[in-house]
Design an enzyme around this catalytic site. Structure first.
Site, PDB file in Angstrom:
ATOM      1  CG  ASP A  42      20.345   4.380  18.497  1.00 18.62           C
ATOM      2  OD1 ASP A  42      19.244   3.952  18.914  1.00 18.62           O
ATOM      3  OD2 ASP A  42      20.473   5.483  17.932  1.00 18.62           O
ATOM      4  CG  LEU A  43      19.639  -2.111  20.171  1.00 15.70           C
ATOM      5  CD1 LEU A  43      19.231  -3.265  21.075  1.00 15.70           C
ATOM      6  CD2 LEU A  43      20.646  -2.577  19.121  1.00 15.70           C
ATOM      7  CG  ASN A  88      25.239  -5.407   8.289  1.00 14.53           C
ATOM      8  OD1 ASN A  88      24.292  -5.829   8.961  1.00 14.53           O
ATOM      9  ND2 ASN A  88      25.441  -4.120   8.063  1.00 14.53           N
ATOM     10  CG  ASP A 119      15.276   4.695  16.910  1.00 13.52           C
ATOM     11  OD1 ASP A 119      15.886   4.148  17.853  1.00 13.52           O
ATOM     12  OD2 ASP A 119      15.777   5.608  16.224  1.00 13.52           O
ATOM     13  CG  LEU A 120      12.087   0.620  21.640  1.00 14.80           C
ATOM     14  CD1 LEU A 120      12.104  -0.842  22.062  1.00 14.80           C
ATOM     15  CD2 LEU A 120      10.990   1.369  22.369  1.00 14.80           C
ATOM     16  CG  ASP A 121      16.794   6.366  21.672  1.00 18.32           C
ATOM     17  OD1 ASP A 121      17.202   5.358  21.078  1.00 18.32           O
ATOM     18  OD2 ASP A 121      16.863   7.513  21.198  1.00 18.32           O
ATOM     19  CE1 TYR A 146     -10.040  -4.965   4.724  1.00 18.53           C
ATOM     20  CE2 TYR A 146      -9.404  -5.829   2.584  1.00 18.53           C
ATOM     21  CZ  TYR A 146      -9.917  -6.027   3.857  1.00 18.53           C
ATOM     22  OH  TYR A 146     -10.323  -7.278   4.241  1.00 18.53           O
ATOM     23  CD  GLU A 182      22.266  -5.673  12.408  1.00 17.06           C
ATOM     24  OE1 GLU A 182      21.985  -4.470  12.449  1.00 17.06           O
ATOM     25  OE2 GLU A 182      22.869  -6.202  11.451  1.00 17.06           O
ATOM     26  CG  HIS A 215     -10.550 -11.053   6.006  1.00 14.39           C
ATOM     27  ND1 HIS A 215     -10.941  -9.809   5.542  1.00 14.39           N
ATOM     28  CD2 HIS A 215     -11.701 -11.694   6.325  1.00 14.39           C
ATOM     29  CE1 HIS A 215     -12.249  -9.710   5.585  1.00 14.39           C
ATOM     30  NE2 HIS A 215     -12.738 -10.854   6.051  1.00 14.39           N
ATOM     31  CG  ASP A 234      -2.122  -0.991   0.946  1.00 13.94           C
ATOM     32  OD1 ASP A 234      -2.368  -1.348  -0.216  1.00 13.94           O
ATOM     33  OD2 ASP A 234      -2.767  -1.409   1.923  1.00 13.94           O
TER      34      ASP A 234
END
Length: 738
Positions: free
Chosen positions: A650-651, A642, A504-506, A446, A547, A661, A362
């Site tokens: 920083d993750l 990689n 993007d959590l800090d 939709y 990763e 459906h 979309d």
């Protein structure tokens, strides 16, 4: 002296919170969508560069150079953090612009970064990771191209007029007044990179035309920029394929194909309409419940900056992909730098060629710019704050979408916390109110309702609810392997919805780590009864260091607890401060790994993948993937390949939610939202010393008084106003046999 030091600490904490708030407010405009003035300035600047030879996007020809999209280009994270964390100057505002160069020997798509705004003076080419080039054939379809498709369909329909008229009971594509035919085009457009071939299916042009297929589908090749050179490659009618319209007509007239005769059409009994029908057991002269705010809003909105119950954030609605929040803080501490919608797909199955080919991606339809007006009292409460949105997509001037976003506080009608102590007849409870940030995307049939919800206890919920019309094709007996018959000659095709988010959590800073938690059975001798054994569950933690270790594939066992934490910051009890992601999803993969179109949606392999933050890995998909999923410009798999270290880094969490459906008769006329909502929660996990909602003054406690009567403790005034209740709060807390 000790009291003086304590007062100093309190002052410092208060000043720090105030400074944090001021810097968050100061930085929020960095993430605000472009203003009308900025959009017009960018357009004027680029049109003023003679060598670009730009013309209007809506000019009739396809052999032209024109602007497809203008939207905000978000600054690099480290640049933004200087403003957000230190109060320094904000970086100059920039625009991302997509130019279509069709008026040259080798047509191409080029993206530019234009700056500074609101008075642009420079532009530079924006490149993709690996310097991938954007094929001209991968561009989204435009309104002008649709006009040319319509012209071709008119020619086709004139040839097939008798067949279509007899099949539909009087409907035609041209000269049709109130009995017209329309079409839906299918994507991706071809079977390989560099193609531009689309299956088109005809439908009755009535309310809810999506579920009115007539059994006529045609494959057109519209790759050439001269529409006069477009061709018909295949035609499908009543489960038979033909190489041309002429072949179909010849066999139709000679009896070589079985004719279809659809049931007579009755506008008064239209199954696809919203008009009520049947017996209702609800009183129609009485309104249902409504949300009220007896004393006004408890949240504040300043342009794109929102504050509520300790929360603060900046928001925007990206034209290409949709809703985003930035710099999400609770009580002044950042929880996440960015939480954003990346992509929504619906991959279908079926028996007709259009159904087989339908794999909707979309963002390729600029789903962010499909954010239309919200209806007060239905889409959002009447008390909501409604916000207009402005988009510049496939247009020659900014387009205003009135009331396309809303913000409101609501009660969930379920307590946030409560307990009744039957020993002491003490009741304590706190009502659960949340702030909701909402917009929608109507992408053809939709409707997606996008919600970000903010709770008083530091929990955030991300949710999408699906509604609108099902994507339906013409019924064939073999079609029952791929869906459900929902009306005469109408098959509701099975499909899977997948939604992708960037988180993007800090957590207490940028240096975060990631662990999963599961339970394992342990068996040991009962210490207080040595002749017996104890079997119970023991917590088993796994730290994920790379990763690829943190990329969880569909089809494999998925951990129940996924915790992002800061190893260097601990709460009062010695636990590392963390937030965990909790899923509410029934998602699964939609294609085998590496199978053709699946390459364009490699993010769909993983319910969760964790990577190191990179500004060059800003999105997991692109506006070009719909028309070229085979060789995508943005390949999410590259972000994992990689296999970088993710300990104290920083993750970014990439989250996939969705559901299968299988349409059913109750999807007529519309798919309903109950049971069709998925998402995830961000929940504090030892981030605080206790539940932060204890600060809420909406708590009520009822204890027995010295006189034996209930004594009510409350910290907010009684609700006033007949629109809520005329009765004061009452709670007895006694019980007895009868």
């Amino acid at each position: 002296m000790r009291l003086f030091c304590l007062l100093q600490l309190v002052c410092l904490a208060g000043c720090s919170t105030s400074t944090s708030r001021d810097w968050a407010h100061h930085g929020a405009p960095m993430f605000a969508d472009l203003t009308v003035r900025e959009m017009k300035a960018v357009r004027a600047y680029l049109h003023g560069i003679q060598e670009l030879e730009l013309t209007d996007a809506r000019s009739k020809t396809l052999m032209k150079n024109s602007i497809l999209l203008i939207e905000l280009h978000v600054p690099r994270k480290h640049e933004a953090l200087r403003a957000l964390d230190r109060g320094q100057a904000k970086p100059p505002r920039q625009a991302r612009v997509i130019l279509q160069f069709g008026n040259q020997t080798n047509p191409n798509i080029t993206e530019y970064i234009v700056s500074p705004l609101p008075t642009p003076k420079t532009h530079e080419v924006k490149t993709f990771k690996g310097d991938r080039l954007v094929r001209f054939e991968s561009r989204p379809i435009s309104a002008v191209e649709y006009d040319h498709i319509d012209d071709l369909l008119e020619k086709i329909a004139i040839k097939a007029h008798k067949l279509l008229f007899e099949t539909t009971g009087g409907f035609s594509y041209t000269n049709c007044s109130d009995r017209c035919l329309t079409f839906t085009d299918i994507a991706p457009r071809g079977l390989d990179s560099g193609e531009r071939r689309s299956w088109i299916m005809l439908q009755k042009f009535v309310e809810g035309y999506f579920i009115h297929p007539v059994g006529f589908e045609v494959l057109i090749n519209h790759q050439d920029l001269d529409p006069e050179k477009w061709t018909v490659e295949k035609v499908w009618y009543n489960s038979m394929y033909f190489d041309s319209v002429e072949e179909l007509i010849e066999k139709y007239e000679s009896g070589g194909v079985e004719k279809i005769k659809l049931p007579d059409h009755d506008d008064k009994d239209l199954f696809s309409t919203f008009i009520p029908r049947g017996h209702s057991n609800t009183h129609t002269n009485v309104h249902g419940p409504k949300l009220v705010e007896p004393q006004g809003h408890r949240y504040e909105v300043d342009r794109n900056f929102v504050e509520y119950a300790g929360w603060s954030f900046a928001y925007r609605v990206r034209s290409s992909a949709g809703l985003q929040v930035f710099d999400l803080r609770f009580n002044g501490e950042r929880i996440a730098y960015e939480i954003s919608l990346q992509e929504a797909i619906a991959f279908y199955s079926g028996d007709t060629p259009a159904a087989m080919q339908t794999k909707f991606i979309d963002s390729g339809w600029a789903m962010g710019s499909s954010s239309y007006e919200l209806a007060p009292g239905i889409d959002c409460p009447e008390i909501a704050t409604f916000v207009d949105l402005y988009h510049y997509y496939d247009t020659d001037k900014p387009v205003r979408y009135i009331n396309a976003l809303c913000i409101f506080e609501m009660t969930t009608a379920v307590p946030l916390r409560r307990h009744f102590d039957s020993e002491f007849n003490i009741y304590g409870g706190l009502d659960n109110t949340v702030l909701v940030l909402r917009t929608t995307s109507t992408v053809d049939n939709y409707d997606y309702i996008w919600d970000f919800l903010f709770y008083q206890n530091g929990v955030m919920e991300v949710k999408v609810s699906a509604t609108g019309y099902i994507h339906a094709t013409f019924f064939t007996p073999n079609g029952l392997h791929y869906g459900t018959k929902v009306y005469n000659y109408v098959l509701g095709n099975l499909h899977t919805h997948l939604i992708h988010y960037k988180v993007d959590l800090d957590i207490a800073g940028r240096e975060n780590s990631f662990e999963t938690m599961e339970l394992k059975y342990v068996n040991f001798t009962n210490p207080w009864s040595p002749n017996h054994f104890i079997v119970q569950s023991k917590l088993h933690r796994t730290e994920h260091k790379t990763e690829q270790s943190a990329a969880f594939r569909f089809g494999t066992k998925f951990p129940r607890y996924m915790n992002f934490y800061n190893a260097n910051e601990k709460n009062k009890w010695g636990h590392q401060k963390g937030y965990r992601i909790q899923f509410n999803s029934h998602a699964d993969s939609v294609l085998p790994r590496g199978w053709r179109e699946e390459n364009g949606i490699s993010w769909s392999r993983y319910p969760l993948a964790v990577t190191r933050h990179k500004d060059s890995e800003a999105t997991s998909s692109s506006i070009y993937t719909q028309c070229d999923p085979w060789e995508p410009v943005v390949s999410f798999e590259d972000y994992i390949r990689n296999n970088e270290d993710i300990v104290n880094q920083d993750l970014v969490a990439w989250v996939t939610v969705g559901f299968l459906h299988v349409p059913h008769s109750e999807d007529i006329p519309n798919t309903a939202t109950p049971g069709n909502a998925v998402g995830f929660f961000l929940r504090p996990f030892n981030f605080f010393d206790e539940d932060p909602s204890v600060s809420s003054r909406s708590t009520i406690i009822v204890r027995p008084g010295q006189d034996g009567k209930p004594k009510i403790q409350r910290w907010t005034p009684e609700v006033v106003g007949h629109c809520v209740t005329d009765k004061p709060f009452f709670y007895n807390g006694t019980y007895a046999g009868v």
